[in-house]
Structure formats: C-alpha cells, structure tokens
Design a protein around this motif. Structure first.
Motif, PDB file in Angstrom:
ATOM      1  N   ARG A 163       0.819  -1.219   0.000  1.00 52.18           N
ATOM      2  CA  ARG A 163       0.000   0.000   0.000  1.00 52.18           C
ATOM      3  C   ARG A 163       0.853   1.269   0.000  1.00 52.18           C
ATOM      4  N   THR A 164       2.067   1.214   0.534  1.00 55.90           N
ATOM      5  CA  THR A 164       2.940   2.391   0.473  1.00 55.90           C
ATOM      6  C   THR A 164       3.531   2.584  -0.916  1.00 55.90           C
ATOM      7  N   ARG A 165       3.586   1.517  -1.706  1.00 53.79           N
ATOM      8  CA  ARG A 165       4.189   1.593  -3.041  1.00 53.79           C
ATOM      9  C   ARG A 165       3.187   1.865  -4.154  1.00 53.79           C
ATOM     10  N   PHE A 166       1.909   1.586  -3.912  1.00 57.78           N
ATOM     11  CA  PHE A 166       0.891   1.748  -4.937  1.00 57.78           C
ATOM     12  C   PHE A 166      -0.214   2.650  -4.408  1.00 57.78           C
ATOM     13  N   ASP A 167      -0.800   3.439  -5.332  1.00 56.31           N
ATOM     14  CA  ASP A 167      -1.820   4.403  -4.948  1.00 56.31           C
ATOM     15  C   ASP A 167      -3.128   3.752  -4.507  1.00 56.31           C
ATOM     16  N   HIS A 168      -3.632   2.816  -5.289  1.00 59.80           N
ATOM     17  CA  HIS A 168      -4.943   2.228  -5.020  1.00 59.80           C
ATOM     18  C   HIS A 168      -4.805   0.712  -4.898  1.00 59.80           C
ATOM     19  N   VAL A 169      -4.839   0.220  -3.676  1.00 57.46           N
ATOM     20  CA  VAL A 169      -4.701  -1.208  -3.409  1.00 57.46           C
ATOM     21  C   VAL A 169      -5.820  -1.629  -2.466  1.00 57.46           C
ATOM     22  N   SER A 170      -6.432  -2.747  -2.773  1.00 62.44           N
ATOM     23  CA  SER A 170      -7.419  -3.293  -1.848  1.00 62.44           C
ATOM     24  C   SER A 170      -7.264  -4.803  -1.790  1.00 62.44           C
ATOM     25  N   ALA A 171      -7.686  -5.363  -0.686  1.00 62.89           N
ATOM     26  CA  ALA A 171      -7.656  -6.810  -0.492  1.00 62.89           C
ATOM     27  C   ALA A 171      -9.018  -7.233   0.037  1.00 62.89           C
ATOM     28  N   PRO A 172      -9.990  -7.377  -0.880  1.00 66.55           N
ATOM     29  CA  PRO A 172     -11.330  -7.743  -0.433  1.00 66.55           C
ATOM     30  C   PRO A 172     -11.367  -9.161   0.114  1.00 66.55           C
ATOM     31  N   GLY A 173     -12.299  -9.405   0.969  1.00 64.28           N
ATOM     32  CA  GLY A 173     -12.453 -10.744   1.537  1.00 64.28           C
ATOM     33  C   GLY A 173     -11.741 -10.875   2.860  1.00 64.28           C
ATOM     34  N   PRO A 174     -12.267 -11.715   3.713  1.00 67.45           N
ATOM     35  CA  PRO A 174     -11.697 -11.868   5.056  1.00 67.45           C
ATOM     36  C   PRO A 174     -10.326 -12.540   5.074  1.00 67.45           C
ATOM     37  N   ASP A 175     -10.034 -13.370   4.074  1.00 73.02           N
ATOM     38  CA  ASP A 175      -8.751 -14.072   4.102  1.00 73.02           C
ATOM     39  C   ASP A 175      -7.676 -13.356   3.301  1.00 73.02           C
ATOM     40  N   GLY A 176      -8.030 -12.281   2.593  1.00 71.35           N
ATOM     41  CA  GLY A 176      -7.043 -11.491   1.881  1.00 71.35           C
ATOM     42  C   GLY A 176      -6.381 -12.204   0.733  1.00 71.35           C
ATOM     43  N   THR A 177      -7.073 -13.166   0.109  1.00 70.34           N
ATOM     44  CA  THR A 177      -6.436 -13.915  -0.964  1.00 70.34           C
ATOM     45  C   THR A 177      -6.557 -13.246  -2.322  1.00 70.34           C
ATOM     46  N   VAL A 178      -7.309 -12.161  -2.402  1.00 70.89           N
ATOM     47  CA  VAL A 178      -7.418 -11.399  -3.642  1.00 70.89           C
ATOM     48  C   VAL A 178      -6.803 -10.035  -3.405  1.00 70.89           C
ATOM     49  N   LEU A 179      -5.892  -9.654  -4.277  1.00 68.62           N
ATOM     50  CA  LEU A 179      -5.215  -8.363  -4.182  1.00 68.62           C
ATOM     51  C   LEU A 179      -5.544  -7.589  -5.450  1.00 68.62           C
ATOM     52  N   ILE A 180      -6.091  -6.385  -5.306  1.00 65.94           N
ATOM     53  CA  ILE A 180      -6.439  -5.552  -6.449  1.00 65.94           C
ATOM     54  C   ILE A 180      -5.569  -4.305  -6.428  1.00 65.94           C
ATOM     55  N   VAL A 181      -4.880  -4.069  -7.548  1.00 65.75           N
ATOM     56  CA  VAL A 181      -3.995  -2.915  -7.683  1.00 65.75           C
ATOM     57  C   VAL A 181      -4.471  -2.120  -8.891  1.00 65.75           C
ATOM     58  N   GLU A 182      -4.703  -0.839  -8.689  1.00 64.47           N
ATOM     59  CA  GLU A 182      -5.162   0.019  -9.773  1.00 64.47           C
ATOM     60  C   GLU A 182      -4.112   1.056 -10.118  1.00 64.47           C
ATOM     61  N   ASN A 183      -4.187   1.535 -11.362  1.00 67.52           N
ATOM     62  CA  ASN A 183      -3.316   2.603 -11.854  1.00 67.52           C
ATOM     63  C   ASN A 183      -1.841   2.245 -11.754  1.00 67.52           C
TER      64      ASN A 183
END
Length: 71
Positions: free
Chosen positions: A23-43
């Motif tokens: 999250r410090t390296r990328f502007d828009h990052v999210s990790a939906p879901g309780p187990d954090g197995t999906v990582l979404i990075v935008e831009n």
C-alpha cells in the motif's frame, strides 16, 4: 500510456505487514475478503506490476491467477 487494474489471486492469506508495504508503493490497493487472498492494484504500469509480483514471490506467496483490465 494506458494504466490498468490488476487482480491477483493468492494461495492463502497475505500477511498484514506485506500488505502495508504494498500500500505504500501503490496508490490504489485493496484486499477484499476476510482471508485477503485477492489483491487488487489500480493505476499501475507494467514495471510496477513486475515489481509487485517479485515482492510476492520473494515473500513466499503463490499467485494462482492474474487478471488485467485496462482502465
């Protein structure tokens, strides 16, 4: 240059400390879901995504799926 949205599916949860680093390296990052197995990075450009993949692999995370969508 077109920027993209990347969705990475990981085996197992991503550790909180690594997620904070990402999250410090990328502007828009999210990790939906309780187990954090999906990582979404935008831009992010291709060089940034390559660095992200290297970071994940270097910390022992397995990337099971990788999907790119142009924004």
């Amino acid at each position: 240059m077109a920027l993209s949205r990347y969705e990475l599916t990981l085996r197992g949860p991503i550790c909180r400390a690594l997620l904070d680093v990402i999250r410090t390296r990328f502007d828009h990052v999210s990790a939906p879901g309780p187990d954090g197995t999906v990582l979404i990075v935008e831009n992010a450009d291709q060089a940034s995504v390559r660095a992200l993949l290297a970071l994940l692999w270097d910390t022992g995370h397995d990337v099971l799926a990788f999907e790119e969508t142009t924004v």
